[in-house]
Design a protein around this motif. Structure first.
Motif, short mmCIF file in Angstrom:
data_model
loop_
_atom_site.label_atom_id
_atom_site.label_comp_id
_atom_site.label_asym_id
_atom_site.label_seq_id
_atom_site.Cartn_x
_atom_site.Cartn_y
_atom_site.Cartn_z
N CYS A 1 0.86 -1.19 0.00
CA CYS A 1 0.00 0.00 0.00
C CYS A 1 0.89 1.24 0.00
O CYS A 1 1.58 1.52 0.98
CB CYS A 1 -0.93 0.01 1.22
N TRP B 1 0.09 4.31 0.15
CA TRP B 1 -0.33 5.31 1.14
C TRP B 1 0.21 4.94 2.52
O TRP B 1 0.76 5.79 3.23
CB TRP B 1 -1.84 5.43 1.17
N PHE C 1 -4.44 11.65 -1.63
CA PHE C 1 -5.50 10.99 -2.39
C PHE C 1 -6.06 11.97 -3.41
O PHE C 1 -6.31 13.14 -3.09
CB PHE C 1 -6.62 10.51 -1.46
N ARG D 1 -2.93 3.18 -5.47
CA ARG D 1 -2.33 3.02 -4.15
C ARG D 1 -1.69 1.65 -3.97
O ARG D 1 -0.81 1.47 -3.12
CB ARG D 1 -3.36 3.27 -3.05
N LEU E 1 -3.61 7.86 -6.05
CA LEU E 1 -2.80 8.83 -5.34
C LEU E 1 -2.22 9.85 -6.30
O LEU E 1 -2.05 9.57 -7.50
CB LEU E 1 -1.67 8.13 -4.60
#
Length: 354
Positions: free
Chosen positions: A150, A152, A170, A190, A218
């Motif tokens: 991930c 993020w 985001f 992401r 993202l």
């Protein structure tokens, strides 16, 4: 860690310890039937198939070169038989058959190496399959994979750990990246793998106009510098960096290979950032890679970590050409706590992924 050079130019640096696995299951998702579990997925093709096949062929050849070691792989029935050095090449025809055959291969071999792209949780799921059936992983465990897959979570983790990285938002949270509206930006999924679905935009306001707000994509400012990757071998909390190299990317961010190693001043910077970024992650055994951008400032103050690849990467293809070490044996040695240092066998390597 140090390394006993032993026989000089000999690529095989054998260890005779009985605990070393002598039967290995090497799973590469694109060639191994993993896409059968992805709804409406076509037959494997394109850059992911090219990279997957190249990585699989290279690592299978290296494990097969270790005397007494047998290798098992899976193959998606929709692709031609693979020209690799595996002892067993098991065909799978459905998602259920892939799962059942995967589990049986984990149980019937002494160690498992999982190679899969990060999207849709595919890598994490197969890592968890291995752990659920008490397989010995030669690749990172699920705690490492869950964080690294991930982008993020990785960004938030690096911020907390003080690792220099690229500011990330985001797409759906427009207010947070309003300051990027007139600057070049990059959007990416992401949980994407490599350069898949990575798009470069001249200005952030184009993204606002053309991309539907969501929490799957993202956005980052475009960072200038040299795209570089560095692989490391892990043994719990200890890591050994391998020679870092330039990445060869098309204008559309498609990966086509690279060149190894970096010049010494850049190599030192790449290893410093790699150590900082990877050591912040959970301990692991096996091989992982870091993508980074080395900025124009000679002191490295503009260098940034981009993402972690919690698996074997395409750079393995070039590294095995550069080094005298058999990298498969090296993975086993490092995981067992043995002394090891990379031994370049030539001045440099340029490699392509076709």
């Amino acid at each position: 860690m140090g390394f006993d050079p032993g026989s000089g130019d000999d690529r095989i640096a054998m260890s005779s310890e009985a605990e070393y696995p002598r039967s290995v299951f090497i799973y590469e998702l694109i060639t191994g039937g993993g896409l059968l579990s992805v709804a409406e997925s076509p037959a494997p093709s394109g850059s992911l198939l090219q990279e997957g096949t190249a990585m699989l062929a290279a690592v299978v050849e290296d494990f097969a070169a270790i005397p007494g070691t047998s290798v098992t792989i899976l193959r998606d029935h929709r692709i031609e038989p693979l020209s690799v050095a595996a002892n067993k090449q098991i065909v799978v025809r459905s998602a259920q058959e892939e799962h059942e055959t995967f589990v049986e291969a984990v149980r019937s071999t002494e160690a498992t190496l999982v190679i899969a792209p990060e999207f849709d949780g595919l890598l994490l799921e197969r890592t968890q399959w291995t752990e659920a059936h008490e397989g010995r992983l030669l690749s990172p465990g699920s705690d490492f994979v869950e964080l690294a897959t991930c982008k993020w979570k990785t960004y938030q983790h690096w911020l907390a750990a003080g690792v220099p990285t690229i500011e990330t938002y985001f797409v759906g949270d427009i207010a947070s990246w309003h300051h990027l509206r007139n600057l070049p930006v990059v959007t990416k999924p992401r949980d994407g793998a490599g350069s898949e679905e990575v798009v470069c935009w001249k200005m952030g306001k184009q993204v606002k106009a053309e991309v539907e707000p969501n929490e799957k994509i993202l956005i980052q400012p475009k960072v200038c510098g040299a795209p570089v990757s560095c692989a490391v071998l892990g043994s719990g909390g200890d890591i050994v960096p391998l020679p870092a190299g330039y990445q060869r990317l098309s204008k559309g961010f498609k990966y086509h290979g690279g060149s190894l190693p970096l010049p010494e001043p850049l190599l030192e910077r790449a290893h410093r950032l790699t150590g900082q970024a990877i050591r912040s992650f959970p301990p692991f055994n096996g091989y992982v890679g870091l993508d980074m951008i080395l900025g124009p400032c000679p002191d490295g103050t503009e260098d940034v970590a981009v993402e972690v690849n919690p698996r074997l990467t395409s750079s393995y293809v070039g590294l095995r050409l550069l080094l005298k070490n058999n990298l498969a044996q090296s993975m086993l040695d490092v995981a067992a706590g043995k002394a090891f240092v990379p031994q370049p066998g030539c001045g440099g390597v340029d490699f392509e992924i076709h």
